[in-house]
Design a protein around this motif. Structure first.
Motif, PDB file in Angstrom:
ATOM      1  N   UNK A 193       0.837  -1.203   0.000  1.00 56.64           N
ATOM      2  CA  UNK A 193       0.000   0.000   0.000  1.00 56.64           C
ATOM      3  C   UNK A 193       0.865   1.244   0.000  1.00 56.64           C
ATOM      4  N   UNK A 194       1.877   1.275   0.858  1.00 61.98           N
ATOM      5  CA  UNK A 194       2.765   2.440   0.934  1.00 61.98           C
ATOM      6  C   UNK A 194       3.539   2.613  -0.369  1.00 61.98           C
ATOM      7  N   UNK A 195       4.042   1.525  -0.926  1.00 61.94           N
ATOM      8  CA  UNK A 195       4.788   1.607  -2.175  1.00 61.94           C
ATOM      9  C   UNK A 195       3.895   2.075  -3.321  1.00 61.94           C
ATOM     10  N   UNK A 196       2.688   1.565  -3.379  1.00 57.70           N
ATOM     11  CA  UNK A 196       1.753   1.978  -4.424  1.00 57.70           C
ATOM     12  C   UNK A 196       1.372   3.439  -4.304  1.00 57.70           C
ATOM     13  N   UNK A 197       1.102   3.871  -3.073  1.00 52.81           N
ATOM     14  CA  UNK A 197       0.744   5.281  -2.881  1.00 52.81           C
ATOM     15  C   UNK A 197       1.916   6.189  -3.218  1.00 52.81           C
ATOM     16  N   UNK A 198       3.103   5.794  -2.819  1.00 52.82           N
ATOM     17  CA  UNK A 198       4.304   6.568  -3.150  1.00 52.82           C
ATOM     18  C   UNK A 198       4.473   6.653  -4.662  1.00 52.82           C
ATOM     19  N   UNK A 199       4.301   5.532  -5.352  1.00 62.18           N
ATOM     20  CA  UNK A 199       4.500   5.502  -6.799  1.00 62.18           C
ATOM     21  C   UNK A 199       3.478   6.367  -7.527  1.00 62.18           C
ATOM     22  N   UNK A 200       2.227   6.248  -7.144  1.00 62.12           N
ATOM     23  CA  UNK A 200       1.171   7.024  -7.803  1.00 62.12           C
ATOM     24  C   UNK A 200       1.372   8.516  -7.569  1.00 62.12           C
ATOM     25  N   UNK A 211       0.182  19.287  -2.576  1.00 63.71           N
ATOM     26  CA  UNK A 211       0.482  17.917  -3.016  1.00 63.71           C
ATOM     27  C   UNK A 211      -0.065  16.913  -2.005  1.00 63.71           C
ATOM     28  N   UNK A 212       0.127  17.183  -0.717  1.00 61.87           N
ATOM     29  CA  UNK A 212      -0.429  16.296   0.309  1.00 61.87           C
ATOM     30  C   UNK A 212      -1.959  16.268   0.251  1.00 61.87           C
ATOM     31  N   UNK A 213      -2.569  17.409  -0.015  1.00 58.78           N
ATOM     32  CA  UNK A 213      -4.035  17.472  -0.099  1.00 58.78           C
ATOM     33  C   UNK A 213      -4.552  16.604  -1.238  1.00 58.78           C
ATOM     34  N   UNK A 214      -3.891  16.707  -2.408  1.00 56.26           N
ATOM     35  CA  UNK A 214      -4.325  15.900  -3.552  1.00 56.26           C
ATOM     36  C   UNK A 214      -4.196  14.403  -3.256  1.00 56.26           C
ATOM     37  N   UNK A 215      -3.095  14.020  -2.622  1.00 57.35           N
ATOM     38  CA  UNK A 215      -2.918  12.615  -2.263  1.00 57.35           C
ATOM     39  C   UNK A 215      -3.890  12.165  -1.196  1.00 57.35           C
ATOM     40  N   UNK A 262      -4.618   5.044   6.139  1.00 60.72           N
ATOM     41  CA  UNK A 262      -4.501   6.474   5.851  1.00 60.72           C
ATOM     42  C   UNK A 262      -3.175   7.009   6.387  1.00 60.72           C
ATOM     43  N   UNK A 263      -2.789   6.595   7.584  1.00 60.15           N
ATOM     44  CA  UNK A 263      -1.523   7.047   8.157  1.00 60.15           C
ATOM     45  C   UNK A 263      -0.325   6.611   7.340  1.00 60.15           C
ATOM     46  N   UNK A 264      -0.312   5.357   6.910  1.00 56.84           N
ATOM     47  CA  UNK A 264       0.802   4.853   6.095  1.00 56.84           C
ATOM     48  C   UNK A 264       0.841   5.570   4.750  1.00 56.84           C
ATOM     49  N   UNK A 265      -0.316   5.799   4.160  1.00 56.46           N
ATOM     50  CA  UNK A 265      -0.349   6.492   2.870  1.00 56.46           C
ATOM     51  C   UNK A 265       0.121   7.940   3.012  1.00 56.46           C
ATOM     52  N   UNK A 266      -0.260   8.605   4.089  1.00 64.25           N
ATOM     53  CA  UNK A 266       0.208   9.979   4.295  1.00 64.25           C
ATOM     54  C   UNK A 266       1.714  10.023   4.506  1.00 64.25           C
ATOM     55  N   UNK A 267       2.253   9.045   5.209  1.00 63.73           N
ATOM     56  CA  UNK A 267       3.711   8.980   5.359  1.00 63.73           C
ATOM     57  C   UNK A 267       4.399   8.730   4.017  1.00 63.73           C
ATOM     58  N   UNK A 268       3.769   7.929   3.169  1.00 61.22           N
ATOM     59  CA  UNK A 268       4.352   7.648   1.857  1.00 61.22           C
ATOM     60  C   UNK A 268       4.301   8.862   0.941  1.00 61.22           C
ATOM     61  N   UNK A 269       3.418   9.803   1.220  1.00 60.30           N
ATOM     62  CA  UNK A 269       3.281  10.993   0.377  1.00 60.30           C
ATOM     63  C   UNK A 269       4.276  12.090   0.707  1.00 60.30           C
TER      64      UNK A 269
END
Length: 158
Positions: A47-54, A83-87, A132-139
């Motif tokens: 999930x983190x890798x995918x969010x980072x990549x996108x 950028x964080x808002x869009x993610x 959500x927390x992991x995705x925000x960290x990945x962003x």
């Protein structure tokens, strides 16, 4: 003392303590929980890798816009937050759809395996919060990369 007193007769039963019996009973459940925990951790990393990549791809596609905004006087803090808002919009929308899909499909599955599984509301909420927390960290890294771009180089490259 004879040999019969020292050697137990054949067919005797070994006696073990309660702790040994309990460990033997939960050995399979412990193994399965570790396996599922490992799968859960791997899915969290995916999930983190995918969010980072996108988000990294989206930032790369919007570098011209970011360069123009920086050239016109936008602060790096504003670019970072945008950028964080869009993610975050993507993450919240995805987890909301996933949560509703989980609840909706549970209504169809419940009559068949309702005795075995049920949705724990707190577990579902905590899973959403962790995602959500992991995705925000990945962003954070793609957002920081957007703020460090040089407007002149970005606009010349386009």
């Amino acid at each position: 003392v004879t040999m019969r007193d020292i050697v137990p007769p054949r067919g005797s039963v070994a006696v073990s303590g309660f702790d040994d019996a309990r460990k033997e009973m939960i050995k399979q459940q412990l193994f399965l929980s570790r396996v599922f925990g490992a799968f859960g951790f791997m899915s969290l990393l995916l999930c983190a890798l995918g969010m980072y990549s996108v988000l990294s791809y989206a930032v790369t596609q919007r570098m011209r816009e970011v360069g123009i905004r920086l050239a016109l006087g936008a602060t790096t803090k504003r670019i970072f937050l945008d950028v964080l808002h869009d993610g975050a919009l993507l993450v919240v929308a995805g987890t909301a759809v996933g949560g509703f899909a989980t609840i909706w499909t549970n209504k169809f599955v419940d009559p068949f395996i309702g005795l075995l599984y049920h949705i724990d509301a707190w577990a579902l909420v905590m899973a959403e919060v962790v995602l959500v927390g992991v995705a925000l960290l990945a962003m954070i890294r793609p957002a920081a990369r957007a703020t460090k771009s040089d407007p002149v180089k970005v606009l010349r490259a386009s």
